[in-house]
Design an enzyme around this catalytic site. Sequence first.
Site, short mmCIF file in Angstrom:
data_model
loop_
_atom_site.label_atom_id
_atom_site.label_comp_id
_atom_site.label_asym_id
_atom_site.label_seq_id
_atom_site.Cartn_x
_atom_site.Cartn_y
_atom_site.Cartn_z
N ASN A 109 28.72 10.97 3.02
CA ASN A 109 29.83 11.51 3.79
C ASN A 109 29.73 13.03 3.80
O ASN A 109 29.12 13.61 2.90
CB ASN A 109 31.16 11.10 3.15
CG ASN A 109 32.37 11.61 3.93
OD1 ASN A 109 32.40 11.53 5.16
ND2 ASN A 109 33.34 12.17 3.22
N HIS A 111 32.18 16.45 3.88
CA HIS A 111 33.57 16.88 3.71
C HIS A 111 33.66 18.39 3.96
O HIS A 111 32.82 19.14 3.46
CB HIS A 111 34.05 16.54 2.29
CG HIS A 111 35.47 16.95 2.06
ND1 HIS A 111 36.52 16.26 2.62
CD2 HIS A 111 36.00 18.00 1.41
CE1 HIS A 111 37.65 16.87 2.30
NE2 HIS A 111 37.36 17.93 1.56
N SER A 138 30.47 19.95 1.92
CA SER A 138 29.75 19.18 0.90
C SER A 138 29.30 17.85 1.50
O SER A 138 30.10 17.15 2.12
CB SER A 138 30.69 18.84 -0.27
OG SER A 138 31.36 19.98 -0.76
N ASP A 147 36.58 11.09 -1.47
CA ASP A 147 35.67 12.24 -1.60
C ASP A 147 35.27 12.51 -3.05
O ASP A 147 35.15 13.67 -3.47
CB ASP A 147 36.33 13.51 -0.99
CG ASP A 147 36.72 13.30 0.47
OD1 ASP A 147 35.96 12.65 1.21
OD2 ASP A 147 37.81 13.76 0.87
#
Length: 220
Positions: A109, A111, A138, A147
């Site tokens: 992912n 972020h 990130s 997260d």
Amino acid sequence: MDRVKIGVLASGRGSNFQSIIDAIQEGRLPAEVKLLITDNPDAFAIERAKKHAIEHLVLVPKAYASKGDFFDAAAKELKSRGVRLVVLAGFMRLVGKPLVDAFPNRIMNIHPALLPSFPGLHGQEQARAYGVKISGCSVHFVDEGMDTGPVIIQAAVPVKDDDTEETLSARILRCEHKIYPEAIKLFCEGKIEVVGRRVKIKGIAVSDDAVLINPPLSSR
Ligand code: GRF
């Protein structure tokens, strides 16, 4: 080298999805996007998939008996196409256990803040409102938390006194578009090793120098 098959999950405009498509097309990323899954029939990411002849599926969570069933269905679609890495690109849901279990340390992912600071929604505005001088983005592996998975790569940007949410978000987004394809490339090249919470990157030297100080130190 065989191209690594990736699957992308997106809920909205899909500019990070586009940065991945562009990196592949420009020969910077040895991967192939096999499938886009979206939970939003109106996601602009669908238009991007169509334009580049990438298969897409709209999976609407309401059509499933539970969150687990939804993510189980997504995992099966990805597995059946030989996907090795799942990439979240503005996917606005917490990933459920069936998908995390099907792809352990194989879901990334991005972020828009320097984790573990400012997780969740509006990471850019959280950082600006807090008053930090440096923020960034990130890329991390995904676990069941918000997260919270191991960090793979980060990039820092200055936060300026006159920044608005929009100007800071735009500066961070430009960094996102650079580092997401880089992180995926590291995976494709087999350079990522996960040791507990720490992600080790093989064969890349990191400088001892400070890379960003805001405001810059006086040269006097
Ligand atoms: C990005 O800011 C990303 O960091 C966050 O969601 C946003 C997605 O933007 N996870 P886009 O759909 O890739 O343009």
